[in-house]
Design a protein around this motif. Structure first.
Motif, short mmCIF file in Angstrom:
data_model
loop_
_atom_site.label_atom_id
_atom_site.label_comp_id
_atom_site.label_asym_id
_atom_site.label_seq_id
_atom_site.Cartn_x
_atom_site.Cartn_y
_atom_site.Cartn_z
N THR A 163 1.00 8.98 68.13
CA THR A 163 0.48 10.33 68.30
C THR A 163 1.54 11.38 68.04
N VAL A 164 2.21 11.32 66.91
CA VAL A 164 3.19 12.34 66.57
C VAL A 164 2.43 13.64 66.28
N PRO A 165 2.75 14.73 67.00
CA PRO A 165 2.01 15.98 66.81
C PRO A 165 2.12 16.48 65.38
N GLY A 166 1.01 16.97 64.85
CA GLY A 166 1.01 17.57 63.52
C GLY A 166 0.86 16.59 62.37
N LEU A 167 0.91 15.31 62.64
CA LEU A 167 0.78 14.32 61.57
C LEU A 167 -0.61 13.69 61.62
N LYS A 168 -1.25 13.61 60.48
CA LYS A 168 -2.56 12.96 60.39
C LYS A 168 -2.49 11.91 59.29
N ALA A 169 -3.10 10.79 59.55
CA ALA A 169 -3.10 9.72 58.55
C ALA A 169 -3.98 10.11 57.37
N ARG A 170 -3.44 9.98 56.18
CA ARG A 170 -4.22 10.29 54.99
C ARG A 170 -5.10 9.11 54.60
N TYR A 171 -4.66 7.93 54.92
CA TYR A 171 -5.40 6.73 54.57
C TYR A 171 -5.56 5.89 55.82
N SER A 172 -6.69 5.25 55.96
CA SER A 172 -6.89 4.41 57.14
C SER A 172 -5.94 3.21 57.05
N PRO A 173 -5.54 2.69 58.22
CA PRO A 173 -4.61 1.55 58.22
C PRO A 173 -5.15 0.32 57.52
N GLU A 174 -6.46 0.21 57.36
CA GLU A 174 -7.05 -0.96 56.72
C GLU A 174 -7.23 -0.80 55.21
N SER A 175 -6.91 0.36 54.64
CA SER A 175 -7.16 0.58 53.22
C SER A 175 -6.25 -0.27 52.34
N VAL A 176 -6.72 -0.57 51.15
CA VAL A 176 -5.94 -1.36 50.20
C VAL A 176 -4.67 -0.61 49.83
N PHE A 177 -4.79 0.71 49.62
CA PHE A 177 -3.61 1.50 49.29
C PHE A 177 -2.55 1.39 50.39
N ARG A 178 -2.98 1.50 51.64
CA ARG A 178 -2.03 1.45 52.75
C ARG A 178 -1.34 0.10 52.84
N ARG A 179 -2.10 -0.99 52.66
CA ARG A 179 -1.49 -2.33 52.69
C ARG A 179 -0.52 -2.49 51.53
N SER A 180 -0.89 -2.00 50.35
CA SER A 180 0.01 -2.08 49.18
C SER A 180 1.27 -1.27 49.42
N TRP A 181 1.09 -0.09 49.99
CA TRP A 181 2.25 0.77 50.27
C TRP A 181 3.18 0.09 51.28
N ASP A 182 2.61 -0.56 52.29
CA ASP A 182 3.43 -1.27 53.28
C ASP A 182 4.25 -2.37 52.61
N VAL A 183 3.66 -3.07 51.65
CA VAL A 183 4.39 -4.11 50.92
C VAL A 183 5.53 -3.50 50.12
N VAL A 184 5.28 -2.37 49.46
CA VAL A 184 6.34 -1.70 48.68
C VAL A 184 7.47 -1.27 49.60
N ILE A 185 7.14 -0.70 50.73
CA ILE A 185 8.17 -0.26 51.70
C ILE A 185 8.97 -1.45 52.19
N LEU A 186 8.31 -2.54 52.52
CA LEU A 186 9.02 -3.73 52.98
C LEU A 186 9.94 -4.30 51.91
N LEU A 187 9.48 -4.28 50.65
CA LEU A 187 10.34 -4.73 49.56
C LEU A 187 11.57 -3.84 49.42
N CYS A 188 11.38 -2.54 49.51
CA CYS A 188 12.51 -1.60 49.44
C CYS A 188 13.45 -1.84 50.61
#
Length: 194
Positions: A163-188
């Motif tokens: 619940t960080v104030p002022g931040l809203k999720a642009r993509y739901s945690p279950e979205s394909v984009f979000r899972r792909s982005w998590d993989v990219v971040i983990l690789l980095c």
């Protein structure tokens, strides 16, 4: 140079020194709940936040000192000499940071003339004293006035990360984009750790 310009004591640097500082900065990515710095460890790096938010707190997370975001920095006391970290820093969100090591800082500052270096070191020491005084006052207030502690520390670090104030999720945690982005971040992250 905007990341360097956000640090007040680096505003005393000339253009050449600023370019040298920019050239030695190393990017580093942190995931939510990653502990970036532990209270009590010897600091060797200063961190400049390009994106994301971090929580600065006591080691046991009982006393939150502040939340830092884009353009903020921490760990600058290590640039003055061998110092022990006075707070724990935890990523609340995905964080892109630039890291300035003490050795790189000393190499760059060795190219400055003595008066300029002295002015930068004095401004740096003043900034460290201000932060130390602020953290000491927060510790004293929370210790002396238990009601402050109840009002300030009403949620756990995990809840704060969600619940960080002022931040809203642009993509739901279950979205394909979000899972792909998590993989990219983990690789980095893995690449940086390697």
């Amino acid at each position: 140079g905007a990341i360097i310009d956000s640090v007040p004591f680096f505003s005393l640097c000339d253009d050449t020194t600023t370019q040298l500082l920019l050239s030695v900065l190393k990017p580093k990515i942190f995931l939510p709940t990653d502990i970036i710095a532990h209270q009590g460890e010897v600091g060797t790096e200063m961190y400049l936040i390009e994106r994301g938010q971090v929580l600065v707190s006591s080691q046991d997370d009982a006393i939150p000192y502040c939340t830092l975001g884009k353009g903020d920095y921490f760990g600058e006391s290590c640039l003055l000499g061998a110092t022990v970290r006075v707070a724990k820093v935890t990523a609340l969100t995905y964080c892109d940071c630039f890291v300035l090591s003490k050795d790189d800082y000393n190499d760059v500052m060795s190219t400055c003339d003595a008066p300029t270096r002295r002015n930068i070191d004095n401004a740096l020491a003043d900034a460290v004293r201000r932060k130390t005084r602020q953290n000491t006052n927060i510790n004293r207030n929370i210790t002396d006035f238990p009601k402050c502690r109840r009002q300030t520390v009403s949620e756990t670090l995990t809840e704060a990360a969600v619940t960080v104030p002022g931040l809203k999720a642009r993509y739901s945690p279950e979205s394909v984009f979000r899972r792909s982005w998590d993989v990219v971040i983990l690789l980095c992250y893995g690449y940086n750790a390697w």
